[in-house]
Design a protein around this motif. Sequence first.
Motif, PDB file in Angstrom:
ATOM      1  N   GLY A  28       0.823  -1.198   0.000  1.00 16.92           N
ATOM      2  CA  GLY A  28       0.000   0.000   0.000  1.00 16.92           C
ATOM      3  C   GLY A  28       0.855   1.245   0.000  1.00 16.92           C
ATOM      4  N   GLU A  29       0.327   2.319  -0.589  1.00 16.62           N
ATOM      5  CA  GLU A  29       1.023   3.591  -0.582  1.00 16.62           C
ATOM      6  C   GLU A  29       1.221   4.050   0.858  1.00 16.62           C
ATOM      7  OE1 GLU A  29      -1.123   6.453  -2.921  1.00 16.62           O
ATOM      8  OE2 GLU A  29      -1.888   4.842  -4.176  1.00 16.62           O
ATOM      9  N   GLY A  30       2.417   4.389   1.219  1.00 12.55           N
ATOM     10  CA  GLY A  30       2.704   4.828   2.568  1.00 12.55           C
ATOM     11  C   GLY A  30       2.830   3.696   3.572  1.00 12.55           C
ATOM     12  N   LEU A  31       2.439   2.481   3.187  1.00  7.70           N
ATOM     13  CA  LEU A  31       2.549   1.325   4.077  1.00  7.70           C
ATOM     14  C   LEU A  31       3.712   0.434   3.689  1.00  7.70           C
ATOM     15  CD1 LEU A  31      -1.200   0.250   4.242  1.00  7.70           C
ATOM     16  CD2 LEU A  31       0.055   1.630   5.891  1.00  7.70           C
ATOM     17  N   GLY A  32       4.044   0.408   2.406  1.00  4.62           N
ATOM     18  CA  GLY A  32       5.076  -0.501   1.910  1.00  4.62           C
ATOM     19  C   GLY A  32       4.530  -1.916   1.852  1.00  4.62           C
ATOM     20  N   LEU A  33       5.435  -2.871   1.860  1.00  2.00           N
ATOM     21  CA  LEU A  33       5.031  -4.281   1.876  1.00  2.00           C
ATOM     22  C   LEU A  33       4.483  -4.620   3.247  1.00  2.00           C
ATOM     23  CD1 LEU A  33       8.032  -5.880  -0.014  1.00  2.00           C
ATOM     24  CD2 LEU A  33       5.747  -5.439  -0.891  1.00  2.00           C
ATOM     25  N   THR A  34       3.352  -5.315   3.264  1.00  2.00           N
ATOM     26  CA  THR A  34       2.710  -5.650   4.543  1.00  2.00           C
ATOM     27  C   THR A  34       2.507  -7.152   4.660  1.00  2.00           C
ATOM     28  OG1 THR A  34       0.481  -5.396   3.627  1.00  2.00           O
ATOM     29  CG2 THR A  34       1.473  -3.447   4.633  1.00  2.00           C
ATOM     30  N   PHE A  35       2.461  -7.613   5.888  1.00  2.00           N
ATOM     31  CA  PHE A  35       2.148  -9.003   6.196  1.00  2.00           C
ATOM     32  C   PHE A  35       1.197  -8.987   7.371  1.00  2.00           C
ATOM     33  CE2 PHE A  35       2.932 -12.728   8.868  1.00  2.00           C
ATOM     34  CZ  PHE A  35       2.531 -13.711   7.986  1.00  2.00           C
ATOM     35  N   GLY A  36       0.137  -9.781   7.298  1.00  2.00           N
ATOM     36  CA  GLY A  36      -0.815  -9.745   8.383  1.00  2.00           C
ATOM     37  C   GLY A  36      -1.717 -10.954   8.443  1.00  2.00           C
ATOM     38  N   ALA A  37      -2.719 -10.824   9.297  1.00  2.00           N
ATOM     39  CA  ALA A  37      -3.687 -11.899   9.509  1.00  2.00           C
ATOM     40  C   ALA A  37      -5.057 -11.277   9.695  1.00  2.00           C
ATOM     41  CB  ALA A  37      -3.306 -12.708  10.744  1.00  2.00           C
ATOM     42  N   GLY A  38      -6.066 -12.074   9.485  1.00  2.00           N
ATOM     43  CA  GLY A  38      -7.423 -11.601   9.655  1.00  2.00           C
ATOM     44  C   GLY A  38      -8.361 -12.733  10.019  1.00  2.00           C
ATOM     45  N   VAL A  39      -9.538 -12.353  10.444  1.00  2.00           N
ATOM     46  CA  VAL A  39     -10.595 -13.322  10.729  1.00  2.00           C
ATOM     47  C   VAL A  39     -11.833 -12.868   9.963  1.00  2.00           C
ATOM     48  CG1 VAL A  39      -9.753 -14.092  12.966  1.00  2.00           C
ATOM     49  CG2 VAL A  39     -11.242 -12.124  12.865  1.00  2.00           C
ATOM     50  N   GLU A  40     -12.540 -13.837   9.414  1.00  2.00           N
ATOM     51  CA  GLU A  40     -13.740 -13.548   8.636  1.00  2.00           C
ATOM     52  C   GLU A  40     -14.865 -14.432   9.149  1.00  2.00           C
ATOM     53  OE1 GLU A  40     -14.798 -14.059   4.041  1.00  2.00           O
ATOM     54  OE2 GLU A  40     -13.029 -12.819   4.440  1.00  2.00           O
ATOM     55  N   ASN A  41     -16.030 -13.840   9.290  1.00  2.00           N
ATOM     56  CA  ASN A  41     -17.167 -14.575   9.818  1.00  2.00           C
ATOM     57  C   ASN A  41     -18.366 -14.395   8.890  1.00  2.00           C
ATOM     58  OD1 ASN A  41     -18.757 -16.043  11.523  1.00  2.00           O
ATOM     59  ND2 ASN A  41     -19.091 -14.383  12.967  1.00  2.00           N
ATOM     60  N   PRO A  42     -18.964 -15.503   8.397  1.00  2.00           N
ATOM     61  CA  PRO A  42     -20.180 -15.349   7.588  1.00  2.00           C
ATOM     62  C   PRO A  42     -21.341 -14.892   8.480  1.00  2.00           C
ATOM     63  CG  PRO A  42     -19.637 -17.667   7.887  1.00  2.00           C
ATOM     64  CD  PRO A  42     -18.539 -16.883   8.516  1.00  2.00           C
TER      65      PRO A  42
END
Length: 146
Positions: A28-42
Amino acid sequence: MRRLLVVLLALLGLASAQGAIQMRFGYGEGLGLTFGAGVENPLRQNLSGRLAADLAPEAPGVALEALLLFKPDLGQYDPTLKGLLPYLGGGLSGVVGPNPTLGVSLALGLEGLLDPTTGLFAEAAYVYGFAGFPKVGRFAFGVNFR
């Protein structure tokens, strides 16, 4: 260190109660390369909620997002498209760090299921920053584990 362990255990408990856990890579612009995690719920048949956090070393900080996604399985309309899940949604996004930002996010992506429990996704997001915060484009790809 003790606080970090407690936070990680709480997040893992939250993640295990969700419909999907995701690993994300992005830029992302201003973020650079990112690494992360997330949770998704139907939430409903074609509606999902997502919480995600990405480490953003260029910002520096942690990019957070909370999105509500319209995510239909195209297999309900045409059996040959089963396992393709295009999605569109929006919510709040921001960076927590020395230069905090906050804005409204719009995301557009596509997830393809490899099997009923694993899916690969690619998405693009635009964050319109509140007040004087910057407007940022972001791209991410990763995997969802259900």
